[in-house]
Design a protein around this motif. Sequence first.
Motif, PDB file in Angstrom:
ATOM      1  N   LEU A   1      35.608  67.582  78.107  1.00 34.57           N
ATOM      2  CA  LEU A   1      35.781  67.618  76.651  1.00 34.57           C
ATOM      3  C   LEU A   1      34.622  66.986  75.885  1.00 34.57           C
ATOM      4  CD1 LEU A   1      37.655  67.991  74.118  1.00 34.57           C
ATOM      5  CD2 LEU A   1      38.523  65.691  74.601  1.00 34.57           C
ATOM      6  N   MET A   2      34.206  65.778  76.299  1.00 34.73           N
ATOM      7  CA  MET A   2      33.307  64.990  75.439  1.00 34.73           C
ATOM      8  C   MET A   2      31.996  65.681  75.074  1.00 34.73           C
ATOM      9  SD  MET A   2      35.104  62.658  74.274  1.00 34.73           S
ATOM     10  CE  MET A   2      33.839  62.031  73.190  1.00 34.73           C
ATOM     11  N   PRO A   3      31.275  66.310  76.029  1.00 32.63           N
ATOM     12  CA  PRO A   3      30.054  67.017  75.597  1.00 32.63           C
ATOM     13  C   PRO A   3      30.370  68.090  74.547  1.00 32.63           C
ATOM     14  CG  PRO A   3      30.098  66.783  77.980  1.00 32.63           C
ATOM     15  CD  PRO A   3      31.450  66.366  77.487  1.00 32.63           C
ATOM     16  N   GLY A   4      31.520  68.740  74.696  1.00 39.17           N
ATOM     17  CA  GLY A   4      31.950  69.729  73.700  1.00 39.17           C
ATOM     18  C   GLY A   4      32.162  69.087  72.337  1.00 39.17           C
ATOM     19  N   ILE A   5      32.805  67.916  72.365  1.00 45.61           N
ATOM     20  CA  ILE A   5      33.058  67.183  71.119  1.00 45.61           C
ATOM     21  C   ILE A   5      31.739  66.783  70.446  1.00 45.61           C
ATOM     22  CG2 ILE A   5      33.850  64.947  70.226  1.00 45.61           C
ATOM     23  CD1 ILE A   5      36.230  66.616  70.526  1.00 45.61           C
ATOM     24  N   PHE A   6      30.769  66.330  71.266  1.00 52.87           N
ATOM     25  CA  PHE A   6      29.473  65.939  70.678  1.00 52.87           C
ATOM     26  C   PHE A   6      28.876  67.102  69.894  1.00 52.87           C
ATOM     27  CE2 PHE A   6      28.860  63.023  74.617  1.00 52.87           C
ATOM     28  CZ  PHE A   6      29.715  62.083  74.055  1.00 52.87           C
ATOM     29  N   ILE A   7      28.844  68.255  70.535  1.00 52.33           N
ATOM     30  CA  ILE A   7      28.230  69.422  69.894  1.00 52.33           C
ATOM     31  C   ILE A   7      29.051  69.852  68.682  1.00 52.33           C
ATOM     32  CG2 ILE A   7      27.550  71.842  70.207  1.00 52.33           C
ATOM     33  CD1 ILE A   7      25.807  70.342  71.994  1.00 52.33           C
ATOM     34  N   GLN A   8      30.361  69.878  68.838  1.00 51.64           N
ATOM     35  CA  GLN A   8      31.203  70.302  67.725  1.00 51.64           C
ATOM     36  C   GLN A   8      31.016  69.373  66.516  1.00 51.64           C
ATOM     37  OE1 GLN A   8      34.725  68.593  67.376  1.00 51.64           O
ATOM     38  NE2 GLN A   8      35.518  69.948  65.764  1.00 51.64           N
ATOM     39  N   THR A   9      30.954  68.060  66.798  1.00 51.72           N
ATOM     40  CA  THR A   9      30.837  67.087  65.707  1.00 51.72           C
ATOM     41  C   THR A   9      29.540  67.272  64.931  1.00 51.72           C
ATOM     42  OG1 THR A   9      32.045  65.520  67.074  1.00 51.72           O
ATOM     43  CG2 THR A   9      30.893  64.634  65.175  1.00 51.72           C
ATOM     44  N   ILE A  10      28.443  67.408  65.645  1.00 56.70           N
ATOM     45  CA  ILE A  10      27.187  67.524  64.912  1.00 56.70           C
ATOM     46  C   ILE A  10      27.023  68.908  64.296  1.00 56.70           C
ATOM     47  CG2 ILE A  10      25.989  65.674  66.122  1.00 56.70           C
ATOM     48  CD1 ILE A  10      24.833  67.606  67.956  1.00 56.70           C
ATOM     49  N   ALA A  11      27.695  69.908  64.888  1.00 53.94           N
ATOM     50  CA  ALA A  11      27.670  71.226  64.244  1.00 53.94           C
ATOM     51  C   ALA A  11      28.361  71.137  62.891  1.00 53.94           C
ATOM     52  CB  ALA A  11      28.359  72.262  65.134  1.00 53.94           C
ATOM     53  N   PHE A  12      29.517  70.463  62.848  1.00 56.12           N
ATOM     54  CA  PHE A  12      30.205  70.264  61.570  1.00 56.12           C
ATOM     55  C   PHE A  12      29.340  69.427  60.632  1.00 56.12           C
ATOM     56  CE2 PHE A  12      34.849  71.510  61.675  1.00 56.12           C
ATOM     57  CZ  PHE A  12      34.719  72.361  62.766  1.00 56.12           C
ATOM     58  N   GLY A  13      28.649  68.436  61.210  1.00 55.10           N
ATOM     59  CA  GLY A  13      27.781  67.584  60.394  1.00 55.10           C
ATOM     60  C   GLY A  13      26.629  68.349  59.764  1.00 55.10           C
ATOM     61  N   SER A  14      26.161  69.386  60.461  1.00 59.82           N
ATOM     62  CA  SER A  14      25.035  70.161  59.952  1.00 59.82           C
ATOM     63  C   SER A  14      25.372  70.931  58.678  1.00 59.82           C
ATOM     64  CB  SER A  14      24.545  71.150  61.003  1.00 59.82           C
ATOM     65  OG  SER A  14      24.154  70.437  62.157  1.00 59.82           O
ATOM     66  N   VAL A  15      26.662  71.194  58.487  1.00 61.48           N
ATOM     67  CA  VAL A  15      27.093  71.873  57.261  1.00 61.48           C
ATOM     68  C   VAL A  15      26.623  71.079  56.046  1.00 61.48           C
ATOM     69  CG1 VAL A  15      29.117  72.533  55.908  1.00 61.48           C
ATOM     70  CG2 VAL A  15      29.081  72.909  58.370  1.00 61.48           C
ATOM     71  N   GLN A  16      26.561  69.757  56.219  1.00 57.43           N
ATOM     72  CA  GLN A  16      26.163  68.864  55.147  1.00 57.43           C
ATOM     73  C   GLN A  16      24.775  69.215  54.585  1.00 57.43           C
ATOM     74  OE1 GLN A  16      28.433  66.809  53.986  1.00 57.43           O
ATOM     75  NE2 GLN A  16      27.011  66.391  52.313  1.00 57.43           N
ATOM     76  N   THR A  17      23.911  69.764  55.436  1.00 55.84           N
ATOM     77  CA  THR A  17      22.578  70.156  54.979  1.00 55.84           C
ATOM     78  C   THR A  17      22.674  71.175  53.848  1.00 55.84           C
ATOM     79  OG1 THR A  17      21.710  69.823  57.192  1.00 55.84           O
ATOM     80  CG2 THR A  17      20.356  71.106  55.702  1.00 55.84           C
ATOM     81  N   GLY A  18      23.506  72.186  54.079  1.00 53.56           N
ATOM     82  CA  GLY A  18      23.675  73.225  53.059  1.00 53.56           C
ATOM     83  C   GLY A  18      24.334  72.669  51.817  1.00 53.56           C
ATOM     84  N   VAL A  19      25.372  71.848  52.014  1.00 52.15           N
ATOM     85  CA  VAL A  19      26.091  71.275  50.883  1.00 52.15           C
ATOM     86  C   VAL A  19      25.137  70.396  50.050  1.00 52.15           C
ATOM     87  CG1 VAL A  19      27.989  69.745  50.209  1.00 52.15           C
ATOM     88  CG2 VAL A  19      28.292  71.347  52.103  1.00 52.15           C
ATOM     89  N   GLY A  20      24.366  69.555  50.755  1.00 50.34           N
ATOM     90  CA  GLY A  20      23.447  68.655  50.071  1.00 50.34           C
ATOM     91  C   GLY A  20      22.376  69.401  49.296  1.00 50.34           C
ATOM     92  N   LEU A  21      21.852  70.473  49.895  1.00 54.49           N
ATOM     93  CA  LEU A  21      20.817  71.255  49.215  1.00 54.49           C
ATOM     94  C   LEU A  21      21.374  71.940  47.975  1.00 54.49           C
ATOM     95  CD1 LEU A  21      18.640  73.042  51.901  1.00 54.49           C
ATOM     96  CD2 LEU A  21      17.868  71.496  50.103  1.00 54.49           C
ATOM     97  N   ALA A  22      22.555  72.533  48.130  1.00 55.76           N
ATOM     98  CA  ALA A  22      23.182  73.205  46.993  1.00 55.76           C
ATOM     99  C   ALA A  22      23.420  72.197  45.865  1.00 55.76           C
ATOM    100  CB  ALA A  22      24.495  73.862  47.423  1.00 55.76           C
ATOM    101  N   GLU A  23      23.802  70.979  46.262  1.00 55.63           N
ATOM    102  CA  GLU A  23      24.036  69.912  45.288  1.00 55.63           C
ATOM    103  C   GLU A  23      22.724  69.550  44.579  1.00 55.63           C
ATOM    104  OE1 GLU A  23      27.223  67.083  46.868  1.00 55.63           O
ATOM    105  OE2 GLU A  23      25.520  65.788  46.437  1.00 55.63           O
TER     106      GLU A  23
END
Lengths: 278, 317
Positions: A77-99
Motif C-alpha cells: 500500500l504505502m508506495p501507492g499512497i506516496f504517489i497518490q498523495t503527491i498526485a493529489f498535491g500536484s493539483v495545487q499547481t493548477g489551482v495556485g496558477l489560476a488563483e
Amino acid sequence: MATTTVSSDQHRSKFFWMATDALTITKRNLINYVRIPQSLVFSTIQPVMFVLLFRYVFGGAIGSETSKLGLSYVDYLMPGIFIQTIAFGSVQTGVGLAEDLQKGIIERFHALPMTRSAVLAGRTIADLIRNLVVIVIMIIVGFLVGFRIGTNIGEFLAGVGIALLFAYALSWFFALIGLAAPNSETAQVMAFPLLFPLTFASSAFVPVQTMPSWLRGFANHQPLSVAVNAARSLMDGPVAAHAAGSTTGDLAITAIIWCVVLLIIMIPLSVNIYRRRV
Amino acid sequence: MPTAIEVHNLRKTFKGGVRALEDVSFQVEAGTVFGLLGPNGAGKTTIVRILTTILPPDSGLAMIMGIDVTKSPQLARERLGLAGQAAAVDERLTGEENLFMIGRLNHLSKQVARTRSSELLHDFGLEHAAKRILSTYSGGMRRRLDLAAALVAQPPILFLDEPTTGLDPKSRNDLWEIIEKLLADGTTVLLTTQYLEEADRLATRIAVVDHGRVIAEGTPDELKASFGATVLELSFQDEGTAAKAQRTLGALASAPIQQLENRLELPVADGAATTVLVLERLLDEKINPTKINLREPSLDDVFLALTDQHPSDQEES
C-alpha cells in the motif's frame, strides 16, 4: 524622500536572472503555503485517512491478494499512497496558477523586467518542495502503521526520487489545466475527474490482476501505475517488480521516460498558453 | 523639455469587438504630471496597460524615454513603475517581503533591494507595519505599499492607474501628499483618474478621455477657461420653483442652465454684474432663492460641457 541610488545588476548573465527570478517566485509561493498552515494540515490529513482506511478497513480483504504476490498489504500500500498523495498535491499547481491569474499582482509582474516564465517555474518548484515535505510526513506515517523498507536506503530514496519526479511532471500537467481554467475553483473541479481514474484504476491500492480484463490493460500501463510499480519495486524489492511482471530496473527506466516525456510536452505547452493568456 | 512619453494614433479593439481605443495621441514632457481624466470604460487603463508593456496595441506608436514599448518591452520595463487600481501586492507577504520581492524581480542586488525596502517603508510611514502581513493592512496602507512597490527601482517614469479610487478622504489626502513629494523629485508621472479634483490638484496637463478618444487637452486652467464662465449656483425651495426660475433666467446665462433637483447652475460670462441682474429678475417674479453661490468652474463643469453627461452617469464597461 529616499536616497539610495539604484542601478540594477546588469553585469549578471541572463541565465543568472532567469534562475533568480524563478527562486524569488518560489520563495513567495512557499511563504504563502506556510502562512496558510491549514492547507498543509488538510493536505496531510486526507492521505493519513486513506492510509488508515486501506490499512485497517480494506486491508484485511485486499491483503489476501497481495500475500499471494509475496507482499504484506502495508508494504504494498504505502508506495501507492506516496504517489497518490503527491498526485493529489500536484493539483495545487493548477489551482495556485489560476488563483494568481485572477490577481492584480500578475499585471505588476508583467510590467517588471523579470523573466515571464518565472511565474510557472516558481510555482512548480514550490509545489515540488511542498510535495517533498508531504512525502516525508507520509513516510513517517507509513513506518508508524508497520511499513518497512524491503531493499536498502539507496533504493528507497531512488523510489522517493521517482515519486517526486512524477509529481513534478504532473504539476506541469495541472499547470496546463490551471491556465485553461477561468478561475481557481474551476481548476480544482476540472482536476478531479482526471485524477480519479488515474488513482483508482491503478496498481496503487489493489493488485491489477484482480480487476476485470477490460480494465487491466489501462490499469497496468497508465502513468500513475508505472510510477507506483517503479517506486514499489525500489522500496519493497524484486518481489514487487515480479508482481508487476518486470524487473526493478526496467520499471524505473519506464517511469523516468514517462515523466521526461510528459515534461517535454507539458512545459513548452504551458509556457505558450501562459504567454498568450496574459 | 525632453519628451518622456509619446503616444501616436494608438488603437486597440478587444476580442469580442469592444473598441477600447479609437485613436489616441498625446505627449508628456519629462518631469511633469500628465492626467488622463475620464469615466470608467473611457480607455484610460488600456492606455496604461499598453505603455507598461502588459498589452500590445493593434496599431500606433507608444514610446517611453524614446523606447518603443512594443519593440523593446524589456528596456521599457527597466524604466517604468506601475501602481495599479487593484492594489497589486501579495496578501500573505509582509510589507517588507513584498518590497524586497519586487526589488529582486527588478533585478536589484539583495542588498540594494533590502535598503530600498526599508527606505520606502520609512518614507511612506509604514515602518511600524513592515513585518505585518498585508491582509492586516487598511485600504490606505495597502495603496501606499502598492505605490512604494512601484518606486523600488526608482523608475524615471511612473504610471498611477487610479491611485486613490475607493479610498476614504483622509487616505486620499495622505496619498496625494506622497505623490506631490515625488513630483518634487522630477519623476514623470502619468496619472489616470475619474476624480476631477485629483487631476486638478496633481496634474500639470490633462487629457480628457471619453469613448477611447482624447476629447480635450490642456492645463487645468486652460480647460476651465475654455468653459469660459463662472458658475452661479442658486437653490430654491422646491423643484417647481427652480424650473420656473430656469425659464425666467434663460436669457441671462452664457450657456444652457443645468437644473439639479431644486438647484440651478448658471454659467455666466460676467459674474458679479450678471448676478445683480439675476437677482433683480427673480425679485420681479417674486421668486426667492434659498441659497446663492458664485464659484469658479470646476473640471466637473468642463467635463459636463464636453461630454454632455456627468462622468458618474456612464456605465462601467
